[in-house]
Design a protein around this motif. Structure first.
Motif, short mmCIF file in Angstrom:
data_model
loop_
_atom_site.label_atom_id
_atom_site.label_comp_id
_atom_site.label_asym_id
_atom_site.label_seq_id
_atom_site.Cartn_x
_atom_site.Cartn_y
_atom_site.Cartn_z
N LYS A 167 0.82 -1.21 0.00
CA LYS A 167 0.00 0.00 0.00
C LYS A 167 0.85 1.26 0.00
O LYS A 167 0.35 2.34 -0.27
CB LYS A 167 -0.96 -0.01 1.19
CG LYS A 167 -2.04 -1.06 1.07
CD LYS A 167 -2.96 -1.05 2.26
CE LYS A 167 -4.01 -2.15 2.11
NZ LYS A 167 -4.83 -2.29 3.29
N GLN A 168 2.14 1.13 0.32
CA GLN A 168 3.03 2.28 0.33
C GLN A 168 3.46 2.68 -1.08
O GLN A 168 4.01 3.75 -1.26
CB GLN A 168 4.28 1.98 1.17
CG GLN A 168 3.98 1.84 2.64
CD GLN A 168 5.20 1.41 3.42
OE1 GLN A 168 5.71 0.31 3.25
NE2 GLN A 168 5.68 2.30 4.27
N LEU A 169 3.23 1.83 -2.07
CA LEU A 169 3.61 2.16 -3.44
C LEU A 169 2.73 3.26 -3.99
O LEU A 169 1.50 3.25 -3.81
CB LEU A 169 3.47 0.93 -4.35
CG LEU A 169 4.66 0.03 -4.51
CD1 LEU A 169 4.36 -1.04 -5.56
CD2 LEU A 169 5.93 0.75 -4.87
N ASP A 170 3.36 4.19 -4.65
CA ASP A 170 2.64 5.28 -5.31
C ASP A 170 1.66 4.70 -6.34
O ASP A 170 1.99 3.76 -7.06
CB ASP A 170 3.70 6.16 -6.00
CG ASP A 170 3.13 7.40 -6.61
OD1 ASP A 170 2.24 7.29 -7.46
OD2 ASP A 170 3.61 8.49 -6.24
N GLN A 171 0.47 5.26 -6.41
CA GLN A 171 -0.54 4.78 -7.35
C GLN A 171 -0.05 4.87 -8.80
O GLN A 171 -0.40 4.04 -9.63
CB GLN A 171 -1.85 5.57 -7.18
CG GLN A 171 -2.60 5.23 -5.92
CD GLN A 171 -3.01 3.76 -5.89
OE1 GLN A 171 -3.55 3.22 -6.84
NE2 GLN A 171 -2.73 3.10 -4.77
N ARG A 172 0.77 5.87 -9.10
CA ARG A 172 1.34 6.01 -10.44
C ARG A 172 2.17 4.78 -10.80
O ARG A 172 2.07 4.26 -11.90
CB ARG A 172 2.20 7.28 -10.50
CG ARG A 172 2.86 7.53 -11.85
CD ARG A 172 3.91 8.63 -11.76
NE ARG A 172 4.98 8.33 -10.83
CZ ARG A 172 6.02 7.55 -11.13
NH1 ARG A 172 6.13 7.00 -12.31
NH2 ARG A 172 6.96 7.32 -10.23
N ILE A 173 2.96 4.30 -9.85
CA ILE A 173 3.79 3.12 -10.09
C ILE A 173 2.92 1.89 -10.32
O ILE A 173 3.18 1.09 -11.21
CB ILE A 173 4.77 2.89 -8.91
CG1 ILE A 173 5.76 4.06 -8.82
CG2 ILE A 173 5.50 1.57 -9.06
CD1 ILE A 173 6.58 4.08 -7.55
N ASN A 207 12.06 3.26 -8.64
CA ASN A 207 13.08 4.27 -8.35
C ASN A 207 13.46 4.97 -9.65
O ASN A 207 14.52 4.68 -10.23
CB ASN A 207 14.33 3.63 -7.73
CG ASN A 207 14.05 3.06 -6.37
OD1 ASN A 207 13.62 3.77 -5.47
ND2 ASN A 207 14.29 1.78 -6.20
#
Length: 194
Positions: A5-11, A80
């Motif tokens: 859930k910490q991943l950016d939605q864009r990613i 990254n």
């Protein structure tokens, strides 16, 4: 501990598009045995683990040896974006896929078509990552040739005993569980010779 859930939605959106392209290409050429759900539960999670480790070691440039379908190198670059990523594979079809998907998704990577070891390949890197199915002795031998002194080698390995190699010193082993409860093991080595 890192959570998905910490991943950016864009990613996640880029990864979803990557998954669609990968599975479509996979119908014509053999790129992966992963099903869609496994790509999210296993492959993405492994790439996150490498990304966290690269950040921890303050590594900002890497080469993915045997990149094939872009796992882990292309995905690590998605996560990254500031990192300098080099993807290496010996298969022209896989190189074509890497070039196509990186162009479509606007991911800035360098892609090399070569079979290592290759005396004509004169690039050297500060870090090599690999998820490719390759015998450890071959991986260590090739890494010695393309790593700079004190360069890092980070790769996935099964439960077998690890080779001793004075030139590629073992610096750590990270074992973890993925969201699907399968386990993975990352090996960390550092080139000690000059």
């Amino acid at each position: 501990m890192f959570h998905m859930k910490q991943l950016d939605q864009r990613i996640l959106k880029i990864f979803e598009k990557y998954t669609e392209i990968l599975l479509k290409w996979n119908e014509k050429i053999n790129l992966t045995s992963y099903e869609k759900e496994e790509l999210f539960q296993e492959a993405l999670f492994d790439c996150i683990a490498i990304s966290v480790l690269l950040n921890h070691l303050k590594i900002n440039s890497f080469a993915d040896m045997g990149s094939g379908n872009g796992i882990p190198g292309l995905i690590v670059k998605m996560i990254n974006n500031q990192m300098d990523a080099h993807l290496i594979d010996s298969s022209q079809k896989k190189v074509a896929f890497l070039e196509y998907v990186s162009r479509i998704l606007d991911i800035n990577v360098s892609v090399y078509h070569t079979r290592l070891p290759d005396k004509k390949f004169n690039h050297r890197f500060g870090c090599v990552i690999s998820k490719a199915s390759m015998q450890e002795n071959k991986l260590l031998k090739i890494s010695k040739e393309i790593l700079i002194p004190k360069g890092w080698l980070i790769y996935f390995a099964g439960e077998s005993d690890l080779m001793e190699d004075k030139e590629m010193a073992l610096k750590g082993v990270i074992c973890y569980k993925r969201p699907d409860n399968s386990t993975s093991r990352l090996i960390i080595r550092k080139k000690t010779c000059w």
